[in-house]
Write a protein that holds these residues in place. Structure first.
Motif, PDB file in Angstrom:
ATOM      1  N   LEU A   1      -6.682  -5.051 -14.809  1.00  0.00           N
ATOM      2  CA  LEU A   1      -5.050  -5.132 -15.008  1.00  0.00           C
ATOM      3  C   LEU A   1      -4.525  -6.379 -15.096  1.00  0.00           C
ATOM      4  N   ALA A   2      -5.214  -7.394 -15.009  1.00  0.00           N
ATOM      5  CA  ALA A   2      -4.561  -8.761 -15.160  1.00  0.00           C
ATOM      6  C   ALA A   2      -3.705  -8.924 -16.569  1.00  0.00           C
ATOM      7  N   GLY A   3      -4.260  -8.301 -17.671  1.00  0.00           N
ATOM      8  CA  GLY A   3      -3.778  -8.477 -18.962  1.00  0.00           C
ATOM      9  C   GLY A   3      -2.778  -7.738 -19.123  1.00  0.00           C
ATOM     10  N   THR A   4      -2.897  -6.527 -18.540  1.00  0.00           N
ATOM     11  CA  THR A   4      -1.789  -5.432 -18.580  1.00  0.00           C
ATOM     12  C   THR A   4      -0.418  -6.141 -18.063  1.00  0.00           C
TER      13      THR A   4
ATOM     14  N   SER B   1      -8.427  -9.806  -6.376  1.00  0.00           N
ATOM     15  CA  SER B   1      -9.397  -8.570  -6.416  1.00  0.00           C
ATOM     16  C   SER B   1      -9.113  -7.408  -7.112  1.00  0.00           C
ATOM     17  N   VAL B   2      -8.127  -6.698  -6.639  1.00  0.00           N
ATOM     18  CA  VAL B   2      -7.582  -5.498  -7.154  1.00  0.00           C
ATOM     19  C   VAL B   2      -7.247  -5.342  -8.624  1.00  0.00           C
ATOM     20  N   LEU B   3      -6.607  -6.626  -9.034  1.00  0.00           N
ATOM     21  CA  LEU B   3      -6.466  -6.710 -10.662  1.00  0.00           C
ATOM     22  C   LEU B   3      -7.805  -6.932 -11.319  1.00  0.00           C
ATOM     23  N   GLU B   4      -8.668  -7.346 -10.722  1.00  0.00           N
ATOM     24  CA  GLU B   4      -9.931  -7.475 -11.410  1.00  0.00           C
ATOM     25  C   GLU B   4     -10.832  -6.224 -11.545  1.00  0.00           C
ATOM     26  N   LEU B   5     -10.839  -5.533 -10.216  1.00  0.00           N
ATOM     27  CA  LEU B   5     -11.503  -4.429 -10.343  1.00  0.00           C
ATOM     28  C   LEU B   5     -10.657  -3.215 -11.198  1.00  0.00           C
TER      29      LEU B   5
ATOM     30  N   ALA C   1      -1.232   2.486  -4.937  1.00  0.00           N
ATOM     31  CA  ALA C   1       0.247   2.872  -5.219  1.00  0.00           C
ATOM     32  C   ALA C   1       0.740   1.532  -5.111  1.00  0.00           C
ATOM     33  N   GLY C   2       0.527   0.312  -4.617  1.00  0.00           N
ATOM     34  CA  GLY C   2       0.872  -0.793  -4.841  1.00  0.00           C
ATOM     35  C   GLY C   2       0.878  -1.508  -6.130  1.00  0.00           C
ATOM     36  N   VAL C   3      -0.216  -0.915  -6.864  1.00  0.00           N
ATOM     37  CA  VAL C   3      -0.474  -1.352  -8.365  1.00  0.00           C
ATOM     38  C   VAL C   3       0.501  -0.856  -9.065  1.00  0.00           C
ATOM     39  N   GLN C   4       0.927   0.615  -8.822  1.00  0.00           N
ATOM     40  CA  GLN C   4       1.702   1.542  -9.733  1.00  0.00           C
ATOM     41  C   GLN C   4       3.204   0.650  -9.433  1.00  0.00           C
ATOM     42  N   LEU C   5       3.371   0.339  -8.248  1.00  0.00           N
ATOM     43  CA  LEU C   5       4.640  -0.202  -7.945  1.00  0.00           C
ATOM     44  C   LEU C   5       5.157  -1.492  -8.937  1.00  0.00           C
TER      45      LEU C   5
ATOM     46  N   THR D   1       0.976  -1.168  -0.154  1.00  0.00           N
ATOM     47  CA  THR D   1      -0.020  -0.087   0.130  1.00  0.00           C
ATOM     48  C   THR D   1       0.759   1.203   0.043  1.00  0.00           C
ATOM     49  N   ILE D   2       0.026   2.313   0.325  1.00  0.00           N
ATOM     50  CA  ILE D   2       0.930   3.647  -0.068  1.00  0.00           C
ATOM     51  C   ILE D   2       1.913   3.894   0.961  1.00  0.00           C
ATOM     52  N   PHE D   3       1.624   2.965   2.167  1.00  0.00           N
ATOM     53  CA  PHE D   3       2.412   3.359   3.372  1.00  0.00           C
ATOM     54  C   PHE D   3       3.515   2.483   3.324  1.00  0.00           C
ATOM     55  N   HIS D   4       3.923   1.547   2.376  1.00  0.00           N
ATOM     56  CA  HIS D   4       5.045   0.849   2.270  1.00  0.00           C
ATOM     57  C   HIS D   4       5.661   0.750   0.934  1.00  0.00           C
ATOM     58  N   ALA D   5       4.859   1.525  -0.132  1.00  0.00           N
ATOM     59  CA  ALA D   5       5.365   1.660  -1.605  1.00  0.00           C
ATOM     60  C   ALA D   5       6.726   2.285  -1.763  1.00  0.00           C
ATOM     61  N   ALA D   6       6.842   3.561  -1.072  1.00  0.00           N
ATOM     62  CA  ALA D   6       8.144   4.189  -1.383  1.00  0.00           C
ATOM     63  C   ALA D   6       9.385   3.242  -0.654  1.00  0.00           C
ATOM     64  N   GLU D   7       9.447   2.652   0.519  1.00  0.00           N
ATOM     65  CA  GLU D   7      10.671   1.780   0.710  1.00  0.00           C
ATOM     66  C   GLU D   7      10.758   0.604  -0.011  1.00  0.00           C
ATOM     67  N   LEU D   8       9.502   0.049  -0.523  1.00  0.00           N
ATOM     68  CA  LEU D   8       9.727  -1.067  -1.131  1.00  0.00           C
ATOM     69  C   LEU D   8       9.850  -0.845  -2.668  1.00  0.00           C
ATOM     70  N   LYS D   9       9.874   0.364  -3.342  1.00  0.00           N
ATOM     71  CA  LYS D   9      10.149   0.968  -4.471  1.00  0.00           C
ATOM     72  C   LYS D   9      11.776   0.708  -4.353  1.00  0.00           C
ATOM     73  N   ASP D  10      12.521   1.466  -3.489  1.00  0.00           N
ATOM     74  CA  ASP D  10      14.151   1.052  -3.936  1.00  0.00           C
ATOM     75  C   ASP D  10      14.395  -0.338  -3.771  1.00  0.00           C
ATOM     76  N   VAL D  11      13.967  -1.104  -2.838  1.00  0.00           N
ATOM     77  CA  VAL D  11      14.105  -2.593  -2.665  1.00  0.00           C
ATOM     78  C   VAL D  11      13.951  -3.302  -3.864  1.00  0.00           C
ATOM     79  N   LEU D  12      12.947  -2.971  -4.726  1.00  0.00           N
ATOM     80  CA  LEU D  12      12.437  -3.877  -5.809  1.00  0.00           C
ATOM     81  C   LEU D  12      13.409  -3.295  -7.024  1.00  0.00           C
ATOM     82  N   LEU D  13      13.634  -1.991  -7.088  1.00  0.00           N
ATOM     83  CA  LEU D  13      14.449  -1.703  -8.367  1.00  0.00           C
ATOM     84  C   LEU D  13      15.908  -2.249  -8.089  1.00  0.00           C
TER      85      LEU D  13
END
Length: 109
Positions: free
Chosen positions: A94-97, A87-91, A57-61, A21-33
């Protein structure tokens, strides 16, 4: 939101656990990259079965990591999509994306 390395070798495997979520996206972005590295490398798989909450925010990541992997010539696949992720991908349709096979459970009968 830990990103845990599961295996290295012909393919690198990681697992995400907790809230994406937005609360963890910033820290996880650096780790993922950092996990993607620079300039190629073995295919990377990230297991999403431990993700219990996902917001935009997680989807954007997830989308950013896919784009950056492609830019660096590295294959990135997501696997083990948790019910929260599905659930979020269906909503957001974005599953195909994301381009990864998503196992959608049967509806309750």
């Amino acid at each position: 939101m830990p990103l845990t390395a599961l295996a290295e070798g012909e393919s690198a495997q990681f697992r995400l656990d907790g809230e994406l979520t937005i609360f963890h996206a910033a820290e996880l972005k650096d780790v993922l990259l950092a996990a993607l590295g620079e300039g190629g490398g073995p295919p990377l798989t990230i297991d999403l079965s431990g993700v219990d909450e996902l917001d935009t925010a997680g989807v954007q990541l997830l989308l950013l990591a896919k784009r950056e992997a492609a830019r660096h010539g590295r294959a990135l696949a997501y696997s083990g999509h948790s019910p929260a992720v599905i659930s979020v991908l269906e909503l957001l349709d974005l599953a195909g994306t994301l381009g990864d096979p998503v196992l959608i459970p049967n509806a309750s009968r």
